[in-house]
Design an enzyme around this catalytic site. Structure first.
Site, PDB file in Angstrom:
ATOM      1  CE  LYS A  55      -4.752   2.092   0.469  1.00 17.53           C
ATOM      2  NZ  LYS A  55      -4.914   0.924  -0.441  1.00 17.53           N
ATOM      3  CB  SER A  72       0.045  -2.922   0.281  1.00 16.48           C
ATOM      4  OG  SER A  72       0.379  -3.336  -1.023  1.00 16.48           O
ATOM      5  CG  ASP A  73      -3.062   1.803  -3.545  1.00 11.56           C
ATOM      6  OD1 ASP A  73      -4.161   1.676  -2.958  1.00 11.56           O
ATOM      7  OD2 ASP A  73      -2.970   2.238  -4.711  1.00 11.56           O
ATOM      8  CB  THR A  74      -2.617  -3.116  -6.241  1.00 10.87           C
ATOM      9  OG1 THR A  74      -1.882  -3.848  -5.263  1.00 10.87           O
ATOM     10  CG2 THR A  74      -2.407  -3.739  -7.614  1.00 10.87           C
TER      11      THR A  74
END
Length: 195
Positions: A55, A72-74
């Site tokens: 990203k 960011s990734d969750t």
């Protein structure tokens, strides 16, 4: 701070924007579109870190102006199964059923790139849900809150009442671990509020 010294946030998430504002970071949102499918045999830790980096890199390639880009990734992980955003109602009900009455991990990775360097961080929190009745799960889905959330719930909303305990980072579970994010920003010479 002028726009040249601010960052780009490779996300359209209002939660991530709110969290960056909370620590006084000047940013501009820059939504990116990447393939968020896991690769064959890819472990959850590798997957979430890869997406955060992809990203950030996609955002940087869109602009190419040298401004740092934060990605960011969750993900939610239970029984080594990655739970991303639900595809539909049945998927959300399945996910919430899996989380009911037990613990799960929430992994949030953060990456910052500026064309010259790359920095990454990972936060892993343990979240414990109380047992949920099928009627509660259905009612929660009907609120609309679960639609765009990893694991089909948002800690900052109605689902907070399902959480018995959290071992880790509230902001990390929300989608952007502020401690790790501030550490990355400092590596790039970006000042947050109060510094």
């Amino acid at each position: 701070m002028d726009s040249a010294s601010s960052i780009l946030l490779a996300s359209a998430s209002p939660r991530r924007a709110e969290l960056l504002q909370q620590i006084g970071v000047h940013f501009q949102a820059l939504p990116v579109d990447i393939d968020e499918s896991p690769r064959a045999g890819e472990a959850a830790l590798e997957f979430v870190q890869r997406l955060a980096l992809e990203k950030a890199q996609a955002g940087y390639l869109q602009t190419g102006n040298g401004r740092p880009v934060l990605g960011s990734d969750t993900i939610v992980v239970v029984d080594e199964q990655i739970l991303g955003k639900p595809t539909d109602r049945d998927d959300a009900l399945r996910m919430l059923g899996l989380l009911s009455g037990r613990g799960h991990q929430v992994m949030t990775a953060v990456a910052l790139v500026d064309g010259q360097k790359v920095a990454r961080a990972l936060n892993v929190s343990q979240v414990y849900f109380r047992s949920l009745q099928p009627s509660e799960i259905e009612a929660y889905w009907n609120t609309g809150e679960a639609v765009d959330k990893a694991g089909a719930y948002g800690i900052q909303g109605i689902a907070a009442q399902f959480i018995e305990r959290l071992d880790g980072s509230y902001s990390g579970v929300m989608g952007l671990p502020l401690f790790e994010t501030a550490q990355l920003l400092q590596q790039f010479g970006i000042v947050t509020l109060g510094q």
